[in-house]
Design a protein around this motif. Structure first.
Motif, PDB file in Angstrom:
ATOM      1  N   GLU A 179     -30.575  92.912  68.944  1.00  0.00           N
ATOM      2  CA  GLU A 179     -29.176  92.963  68.519  1.00  0.00           C
ATOM      3  C   GLU A 179     -28.276  93.692  69.510  1.00  0.00           C
ATOM      4  N   HIS A 180     -28.855  94.507  70.386  1.00  0.00           N
ATOM      5  CA  HIS A 180     -28.035  95.348  71.258  1.00  0.00           C
ATOM      6  C   HIS A 180     -27.800  94.766  72.642  1.00  0.00           C
ATOM      7  N   HIS A 181     -28.353  93.591  72.918  1.00  0.00           N
ATOM      8  CA  HIS A 181     -28.157  93.051  74.263  1.00  0.00           C
ATOM      9  C   HIS A 181     -26.683  92.729  74.483  1.00  0.00           C
ATOM     10  N   GLN A 182     -26.256  92.852  75.727  1.00  0.00           N
ATOM     11  CA  GLN A 182     -24.869  92.552  76.072  1.00  0.00           C
ATOM     12  C   GLN A 182     -24.841  91.623  77.276  1.00  0.00           C
ATOM     13  N   ALA A 183     -25.392  90.430  77.105  1.00  0.00           N
ATOM     14  CA  ALA A 183     -25.403  89.463  78.200  1.00  0.00           C
ATOM     15  C   ALA A 183     -23.990  88.954  78.460  1.00  0.00           C
ATOM     16  N   ASP A 184     -23.190  88.807  77.421  1.00  0.00           N
ATOM     17  CA  ASP A 184     -21.803  88.362  77.512  1.00  0.00           C
ATOM     18  C   ASP A 184     -21.665  87.131  78.411  1.00  0.00           C
ATOM     19  N   ASP A 185     -20.775  87.192  79.408  1.00  0.00           N
ATOM     20  CA  ASP A 185     -20.498  86.036  80.273  1.00  0.00           C
ATOM     21  C   ASP A 185     -21.326  86.029  81.543  1.00  0.00           C
ATOM     22  N   PHE A 186     -22.127  87.050  81.773  1.00  0.00           N
ATOM     23  CA  PHE A 186     -22.873  87.136  83.026  1.00  0.00           C
ATOM     24  C   PHE A 186     -23.801  85.942  83.270  1.00  0.00           C
ATOM     25  N   PRO A 187     -24.541  85.448  82.258  1.00  0.00           N
ATOM     26  CA  PRO A 187     -25.354  84.258  82.501  1.00  0.00           C
ATOM     27  C   PRO A 187     -24.533  83.052  82.962  1.00  0.00           C
ATOM     28  N   ALA A 188     -23.349  82.870  82.401  1.00  0.00           N
ATOM     29  CA  ALA A 188     -22.497  81.751  82.820  1.00  0.00           C
ATOM     30  C   ALA A 188     -22.059  81.917  84.273  1.00  0.00           C
ATOM     31  N   TYR A 189     -21.732  83.132  84.683  1.00  0.00           N
ATOM     32  CA  TYR A 189     -21.360  83.373  86.084  1.00  0.00           C
ATOM     33  C   TYR A 189     -22.522  83.054  87.020  1.00  0.00           C
ATOM     34  N   ILE A 190     -23.720  83.445  86.629  1.00  0.00           N
ATOM     35  CA  ILE A 190     -24.894  83.152  87.458  1.00  0.00           C
ATOM     36  C   ILE A 190     -25.114  81.651  87.560  1.00  0.00           C
ATOM     37  N   VAL A 191     -24.985  80.941  86.441  1.00  0.00           N
ATOM     38  CA  VAL A 191     -25.167  79.484  86.447  1.00  0.00           C
ATOM     39  C   VAL A 191     -24.120  78.820  87.346  1.00  0.00           C
ATOM     40  N   ILE A 192     -22.873  79.260  87.265  1.00  0.00           N
ATOM     41  CA  ILE A 192     -21.822  78.694  88.114  1.00  0.00           C
ATOM     42  C   ILE A 192     -22.141  78.935  89.588  1.00  0.00           C
ATOM     43  N   LEU A 193     -22.579  80.134  89.917  1.00  0.00           N
ATOM     44  CA  LEU A 193     -22.934  80.451  91.299  1.00  0.00           C
ATOM     45  C   LEU A 193     -24.090  79.571  91.789  1.00  0.00           C
ATOM     46  N   LEU A 194     -25.113  79.438  90.958  1.00  0.00           N
ATOM     47  CA  LEU A 194     -26.257  78.607  91.340  1.00  0.00           C
ATOM     48  C   LEU A 194     -25.879  77.133  91.454  1.00  0.00           C
ATOM     49  N   LEU A 195     -25.073  76.654  90.522  1.00  0.00           N
ATOM     50  CA  LEU A 195     -24.641  75.250  90.590  1.00  0.00           C
ATOM     51  C   LEU A 195     -23.862  74.960  91.863  1.00  0.00           C
ATOM     52  N   GLY A 196     -22.994  75.874  92.259  1.00  0.00           N
ATOM     53  CA  GLY A 196     -22.246  75.691  93.491  1.00  0.00           C
ATOM     54  C   GLY A 196     -23.159  75.615  94.703  1.00  0.00           C
ATOM     55  N   HIS A 197     -24.184  76.463  94.708  1.00  0.00           N
ATOM     56  CA  HIS A 197     -25.112  76.472  95.844  1.00  0.00           C
ATOM     57  C   HIS A 197     -26.069  75.280  95.834  1.00  0.00           C
ATOM     58  N   ILE A 198     -26.248  74.681  94.694  1.00  0.00           N
ATOM     59  CA  ILE A 198     -27.102  73.483  94.611  1.00  0.00           C
ATOM     60  C   ILE A 198     -26.278  72.221  94.882  1.00  0.00           C
ATOM     61  N   LEU A 199     -25.149  72.094  94.197  1.00  0.00           N
ATOM     62  CA  LEU A 199     -24.397  70.834  94.236  1.00  0.00           C
ATOM     63  C   LEU A 199     -23.588  70.606  95.511  1.00  0.00           C
ATOM     64  N   VAL A 200     -22.983  71.639  96.068  1.00  0.00           N
ATOM     65  CA  VAL A 200     -22.143  71.427  97.250  1.00  0.00           C
ATOM     66  C   VAL A 200     -22.967  70.896  98.427  1.00  0.00           C
ATOM     67  N   PRO A 201     -24.087  71.513  98.790  1.00  0.00           N
ATOM     68  CA  PRO A 201     -24.882  70.928  99.878  1.00  0.00           C
ATOM     69  C   PRO A 201     -25.411  69.530  99.536  1.00  0.00           C
ATOM     70  N   LEU A 202     -25.768  69.336  98.268  1.00  0.00           N
ATOM     71  CA  LEU A 202     -26.252  68.023  97.840  1.00  0.00           C
ATOM     72  C   LEU A 202     -25.156  66.961  97.978  1.00  0.00           C
ATOM     73  N   MET A 203     -23.953  67.297  97.563  1.00  0.00           N
ATOM     74  CA  MET A 203     -22.832  66.363  97.691  1.00  0.00           C
ATOM     75  C   MET A 203     -22.561  66.042  99.166  1.00  0.00           C
ATOM     76  N   ILE A 204     -22.595  67.031 100.018  1.00  0.00           N
ATOM     77  CA  ILE A 204     -22.355  66.813 101.447  1.00  0.00           C
ATOM     78  C   ILE A 204     -23.412  65.890 102.031  1.00  0.00           C
ATOM     79  N   GLU A 205     -24.679  66.143 101.715  1.00  0.00           N
ATOM     80  CA  GLU A 205     -25.761  65.321 102.255  1.00  0.00           C
ATOM     81  C   GLU A 205     -25.723  63.887 101.715  1.00  0.00           C
TER      82      GLU A 205
END
Length: 131
Positions: free
Chosen positions: A53-79
């Motif tokens: 009950e005390h965890h405070q993940a809040d928006d941090f997981p979403a920020y990590i996912v956005i960062l990872l998606l950018g690093h996965i998709l941008v090079p993939l789109m370029i290639e």
């Protein structure tokens, strides 16, 4: 009468806990699922009784996912654009669709890892209880 266990002596190694969180398992015992529903943790672990009950993940997981998606998709789109001549209307559907599927697939494991990190570092409500 059994001795009360000294919780300050319990080791909480980081990487095994994060691995358990990524796999949707309780970081404390690994025996029960961490999430009750898609992104909702249970109030307590069914295996060891650890309170979530005390965890405070809040928006941090979403920020990590956005960062990872950018690093996965941008090079993939370029290639892909370099190798193939995909029409722009197809790309307008393709890339957002891939981003959506990857984001949904990544958010729960990332949130589990963030909660496990907080637990292993004794952050927020996971600190040593004071008697």
């Amino acid at each position: 009468m059994p001795e009360k266990e000294d919780v300050s002596a319990i080791d909480r190694p980081l990487w095994p806990a994060v691995r358990q969180g990524l796999l949707n398992q309780c970081p404390a015992c690994g025996a029960a699922p961490l999430f009750q529903r898609f992104l909702r943790t249970g109030s307590r672990c069914a295996g060891c009784g650890q309170s979530w009950e005390h965890h405070q993940a809040d928006d941090f997981p979403a920020y990590i996912v956005i960062l990872l998606l950018g690093h996965i998709l941008v090079p993939l789109m370029i290639e892909v654009n370099f190798a193939f001549a995909i029409p722009m209307p197809v790309q307008a559907v393709l890339w957002p669709g891939i981003a959506l599927v990857l984001a949904i697939a990544m958010i729960q494991p990332v949130k589990g890892a963030v909660i496990a990190f907080q637990w292993s570092r004794r952050m927020n409500g996971f600190a040593i209880p004071k008697d």
